[in-house]
Design a protein around this motif. Structure first.
Motif, short mmCIF file in Angstrom:
data_model
loop_
_atom_site.label_atom_id
_atom_site.label_comp_id
_atom_site.label_asym_id
_atom_site.label_seq_id
_atom_site.Cartn_x
_atom_site.Cartn_y
_atom_site.Cartn_z
N UNK A 201 0.85 -1.21 0.00
CA UNK A 201 0.00 0.00 0.00
C UNK A 201 0.88 1.24 0.00
N UNK A 202 0.46 2.24 -0.73
CA UNK A 202 1.16 3.53 -0.73
C UNK A 202 0.22 4.63 -1.20
N UNK A 203 0.63 5.84 -1.01
CA UNK A 203 -0.13 7.01 -1.48
C UNK A 203 0.71 7.76 -2.48
N UNK A 204 0.06 8.24 -3.54
CA UNK A 204 0.79 8.97 -4.59
C UNK A 204 -0.20 9.88 -5.31
N UNK A 205 0.36 10.71 -6.19
CA UNK A 205 -0.46 11.64 -6.97
C UNK A 205 -0.56 11.16 -8.41
N UNK A 206 -1.80 11.20 -8.96
CA UNK A 206 -2.02 10.91 -10.37
C UNK A 206 -2.45 12.20 -11.06
N UNK A 207 -2.15 12.24 -12.36
CA UNK A 207 -2.46 13.44 -13.14
C UNK A 207 -3.53 13.10 -14.17
N UNK A 208 -4.66 13.84 -14.12
CA UNK A 208 -5.71 13.61 -15.10
C UNK A 208 -5.29 14.12 -16.47
N UNK A 209 -6.11 13.79 -17.46
CA UNK A 209 -5.83 14.22 -18.82
C UNK A 209 -5.79 15.74 -18.92
N UNK A 210 -6.61 16.41 -18.11
CA UNK A 210 -6.65 17.87 -18.16
C UNK A 210 -5.56 18.53 -17.30
N UNK A 211 -4.68 17.72 -16.69
CA UNK A 211 -3.56 18.26 -15.93
C UNK A 211 -3.82 18.41 -14.45
N UNK A 212 -5.07 18.25 -14.01
CA UNK A 212 -5.34 18.37 -12.58
C UNK A 212 -4.80 17.13 -11.86
N UNK A 215 -5.03 12.80 -5.46
CA UNK A 215 -4.30 11.90 -4.58
C UNK A 215 -5.03 10.56 -4.52
N UNK A 216 -4.28 9.47 -4.56
CA UNK A 216 -4.88 8.14 -4.47
C UNK A 216 -4.11 7.32 -3.44
N UNK A 217 -4.85 6.42 -2.81
CA UNK A 217 -4.22 5.40 -1.96
C UNK A 217 -4.34 4.08 -2.69
N UNK A 218 -3.22 3.47 -3.03
CA UNK A 218 -3.20 2.28 -3.86
C UNK A 218 -2.88 1.04 -3.04
N UNK A 219 -3.58 -0.05 -3.35
CA UNK A 219 -3.31 -1.36 -2.77
C UNK A 219 -2.97 -2.28 -3.93
N UNK A 233 -4.04 -3.67 -9.05
CA UNK A 233 -3.94 -2.43 -8.28
C UNK A 233 -5.33 -1.82 -8.12
N UNK A 234 -5.73 -1.59 -6.85
CA UNK A 234 -6.97 -0.89 -6.54
C UNK A 234 -6.61 0.51 -6.04
N UNK A 235 -7.29 1.53 -6.62
CA UNK A 235 -6.94 2.93 -6.32
C UNK A 235 -8.14 3.64 -5.69
#
Length: 914
Positions: A201-212, A215-219, A233-235
């Motif tokens: 498990x970890x937390x990280x940042x994803x970037x949408x297509x529009x650049x925004x 934050x997600x917590x992934x398992x 991977x579940x986000x």
């Protein structure tokens, strides 16, 4: 024929049925009875399709036609048992013909596959359910292959990122993560692939297509499929929760304070520094009684440490109403123990700016203090044993070895005399001192080599030492009193003694005298003394044997077998003439097996030709010498010290070589452990120093990050314009890239300081080292209102050295100077950093306007564990001097008139390793 083999057919679990061309059953085996429930008598003569109620996806007439045409048919049929339950069978039909070739019967072999069919249907149902759950689940799901490519993503996951499913399939999964988090995510994914079945498990940042950014917590869980390993991977989108957490941290000042300092006690005091509130955490055991310290100042509560000077500085900081951090004090606990507490505090002011008092936290650092003490003790033990071992190995002369060892022992234990007497025998007629080292103010107690009569007091000491398993102490607060006659004759207050038992000789008595004061020897001192005694006994054994071999023309088996070192006699034909058991154990063989063998048979031809043979030739030429290196033997790798001495054995010329091998493996490993511990301590010093500069480092990183945010906003506005201002947007992006590189460079400099890596010598630009350190410390100077002046010499030549180590020295000196000038007071806060060319090298100096170095500590300033800081470990200047001296330079200090101190070091200039 089937009837003739009926017994064999009854052994199979399959149903074997024979029917004639009218479909009447003519044979029915036991397998058919068990599968369908009818006995053979009940089934014979009946129509097979009617009895079994056969159902097929292929018309039965078509099956019959194929059997007549081809002679066989295979496929799945559904039959029904006697109780009406269906059974799915894999059926194989074979046509039987008579001698004229006319069809007479059909043999059916039926295998029950009902359970298999049910399992297949269940698997299909499960796959359909899983696919439906995957497609319709409101959580983002990804399936990643081992190469990092997206194999599958559910519609929710693609939609939340602003993409269609087809656009993400096959793309590298790192593309959807924030650039700053990609390395971290990749490292976690690789670790998950290495541990299938373990959920990461970890937390990280994803970037949408529009650049925004979200934050997600992934398992993540790695599973191995037929096609290879994949990562499931579940986000979970935690963007809103992260924002709420940030808002909570910004709004709750006390909570921030408690979390920041990881407290064991929370406290508040009034404007006169008297406690008004104290709250203890549950893990703070043996806490004072509630309210017992309320109304008292910190220094009015009984304490064991620190000293009065530390309290004076602490009270000055409180009266100046400035924050303080990590003020350490020691108090006695209710059970008689000692607790060390690190206290930090922030001043409180009312709305009018009037000082109201302090609030802060305290942390129980007793475990850390004990770990520090254990580390110091371990380092001291290793350094002492290393020094004694070097004294033992520095010579083959017995008297010089004893003198060197006792000289080292005298310094290590800071005692007044160190001595060795012989023999340690309470029944002997006399005894003598064979070696003694003393301090000038306490002249020798013995006349070396003079035989003395054995009186009752000396006999008592000998008897006590021989009866003990280790060291024995005499004196006040010790196990035994010093005999009155000895105390008066030799001015002794305390004694530490130990009987030594070298092989092939009588016991010695090894001891220390403390004459200036009574001394209670600590357990750590006794342990070190005993270890030195054991090593000294081994060294005495080896050198006594060596001396005996040099003075005698004949070797005795007793000497060979009693030595703790390996001994061999090698003839001019390079064959072993005699070896002892220890030498045989070095090579995993008995002494009898080695005698008569050629040396090359032991070492191998190549090593013998290149190493052993040249050494034997030197020895046969009359040369005596010693060297040491690693050897690989059957028991394993061993570090041996090998001594070659020529032997004449009754002839004028050297007829043989005496080879003595000493196993130094444990010493070498201990020396390596010492170096590793010193390197770890130096790294702790670097990390500790960086901790002091945490705010400065954060400022250095935040500057480019803030610029990046501003440039990103400008870029968004230029792109939103009608028409878009692409040139201006591009320039904004270029500024973002440039500022990102600046932030990366700051982090790279920090990483270089804290990474654990071996020393590497190269050409180093000292000015660049200084500028890198100033980048860390500039904000610290600004916040403390320190005026910085640099005077860097032009055309300063490079030096040859390890960049990280030199950066650590410069960082230590500048941080020390910042802390010196930051003390409360009205003196101007000034710092001057300069370089100059010196004869054959370069010079660096730091001048500060602080309180300077007190004369009484100037001589001990660079010693290990000397510190004037409450939170310091006293290793910064010691490590700095060691680094500079290892680079061929010098580090010193001098007063900076009228106020302050100057720290300088010089280094030789060079283009390569000196």
């Amino acid at each position: 024929m089937l009837r003739e083999h009926a017994d064999l057919l009854n052994l199979t679990h399959d149903a074997m049925i024979v029917r004639d061309m009218d479909a009447s059953i003519t044979y029915w085996n036991r397998g058919a009875e068990k599968m369908y429930g009818w006995t053979a008598q009940e089934a014979l003569g009946r129509s097979a399709p009617e009895l079994l109620k056969t159902v097929s996806t292929v018309p039965l007439e078509q099956i019959e036609s194929q059997v007549l045409r081809t002679g066989r048919w295979e496929g799945e049929l559904v039959h029904h048992r006697r109780d009406g339950t269906p059974v799915v069978v894999a059926s194989r039909l074979a046509l039987q013909r008579d001698e004229q070739g006319e069809p007479v019967a059909i043999l059916a072999t039926n295998t029950d596959i009902t359970q298999h069919k049910r399992a297949e249907e269940a698997r299909r149902d499960l796959e359909e359910q899983w696919q439906a759950a995957f497609e319709a689940n409101p959580t983002m799901y990804f399936i990643i292959d081992a190469g990092g490519a997206i194999l599958s993503v559910n519609p929710v996951g693609a939609e939340q990122l602003g993409w269609r499913v087809g656009q993400l399939i096959g793309q590298p999964v790192l593309n959807v993560f924030h650039e700053a988090d990609r390395a971290f995510v990749q490292e976690n994914a690789e670790q998950a692939f290495r541990q299938p079945g373990r959920v990461m498990r970890w937390q990280a940042r994803k970037v949408r297509k529009d650049g925004t950014v979200l934050w997600v917590r992934e398992s993540a869980n790695a599973v191995v499929l037929r096609g290879g390993p994949v990562l499931l991977v579940a986000c979970e989108d935690i963007t809103e929760r992260r924002r709420a957490e940030e808002a909570l941290r910004e709004s709750e000042e006390r909570f921030r304070t408690l979390v920041k300092f990881s407290f064991d006690v929370y406290w508040e005091s009034d404007a006169r520094h008297r406690f008004t509130r104290q709250e203890y955490s549950e893990r703070f055991d043996r806490a004072p009684a509630p309210g017992s310290e309320i109304g008292k100042t910190r220094w009015e509560v009984p304490y064991l440490a620190p000293d009065e000077e530390a309290w004076r500085r602490h009270r000055a900081a409180l009266d100046a109403h400035v924050p303080f951090r990590d003020f350490e004090l020691a108090r006695a606990t209710s059970d008689g123990g000692v607790r060390h507490v690190s206290v930090s505090g922030l001043p409180m002011f009312d709305e009018a700016g009037r000082f109201r008092g302090y609030r802060g936290v305290g942390r129980d650092v007793s475990e850390r203090k004990r770990a520090d003490d254990a580390l110091r003790a371990h380092l001291s033990f290793l350094e002492s044993m290393d020094r004694v071992n070097r004294a033992m190995q520095g010579t083959n002369d017995l008297e010089k070895m004893m003198s060197d060892v006792l000289d080292a022992v005298l310094d290590i234990f800071a005692c007044d005399r160190a001595w060795l007497t012989y023999p340690c025998d309470p029944g002997a007629a006399g005894w003598r001192a064979v070696m003694e080292q003393t301090r000038p103010e306490f002249p020798g107690a013995f006349s070396l080599g003079v035989e003395l009569p054995l009186d009752a007091d000396v006999a008592t000491v000998f008897r006590t030492a021989r009866a003990a398993s280790g060291a024995v102490s005499f004196g006040p607060a010790c196990e035994l009193p010093v005999p009155a006659h000895l105390a008066e004759s030799f001015s002794i207050r305390s004694v530490l003694a130990m009987a030594l038992y070298p092989k092939a000789d009588q016991p010695y008595l090894f001891g220390l005298h403390q004459c200036s004061r009574p001394r209670a020897w600590t357990a750590q001192e006794k342990r070190l003394f005993e270890e030195i005694g054991h090593r000294l006994a081994d060294a005495l054994t080896s050198l006594l044997i060596f001396r005996s071999l040099r003075e005698s023309e004949y070797l005795t088996r007793q000497v060979f077998e009693s030595a703790s070192d390996g001994i061999a006699v090698i003839g001019r034909d390079c064959r072993y003439q005699r070896v002892n058991a220890v030498y045989g154990r070095h090579w995993g063989m008995s002494a009898e097996e080695i005698v008569g063998m050629h040396v090359a048979d032991i070492f191998g031809t190549e090593f013998f030709d290149h190493t052993v043979k040249p050494s034997l030739d030197r020895c046969f030429a009359g040369e005596q010498f010693t060297f040491a290196e690693w050897y690989t033997t059957d028991p394993g790798r061993t570090y041996l010290s090998v001594s070659y001495s020529p032997l004449r054995l009754g002839a004028e010329r050297q007829e043989a070589a005496l080879v003595i091998t000493r196993d130094l493996t444990h010493h070498v490993l201990a020396s390596e452990a010492l170096r590793e511990a010193q390197a770890a301590l130096a790294r702790v010093n670097r990390v500790t120093t960086l901790g002091v500069l945490a705010a400065s480092i954060a400022h250095e990183v935040n500057q480019p990050l803030g610029a990046m945010v501003a440039s990103a906003g400008s870029c968004a506005r230029w792109l939103a314009a009608q028409p878009p201002e692409l040139d201006k947007a591009q320039r904004s992006l270029e500024r973002i890239a440039r500022d990102g590189k600046r932030a990366s460079e700051v982090i790279d400099r920090i990483r270089a300081l804290v990474m654990r890596q071996p020393p590497r010598r190269d050409r180093v630009d000292l000015h660049q080292v200084i500028l890198d350190v100033l980048a860390f410390t500039r904000d610290q100077m600004r916040r403390n209102d320190i005026a910085l002046q640099t005077a860097l010499a032009d055309d300063l030549p490079p030096v040859w050295g390890d960049r990280v180590q030199l950066q650590q020295v410069v960082l230590n000196l500048i941080v020390n100077a910042i802390e010196a000038v930051s003390a409360p007071g009205s003196r101007p806060r000034q710092l001057v950093i300069g370089t100059s060319q010196a004869e054959g090298g370069v010079c660096f100096e730091v001048r500060d306007s602080g309180p300077g170095v007190a004369p009484e500590i100037a001589d001990t300033l660079f010693e290990p564990f000397h510190t004037s800081k409450a939170q310091g470990i006293g290793m910064g200047l010691s490590i700095s001097r060691s680094i500079i001296e290892a680079h061929g330079g010098q580090l010193w200090t001098a007063p900076n008139l009228p106020h302050g101190a100057v720290f300088q070091f010089s280094l030789p200039a060079g283009q390569r390793e000196p």
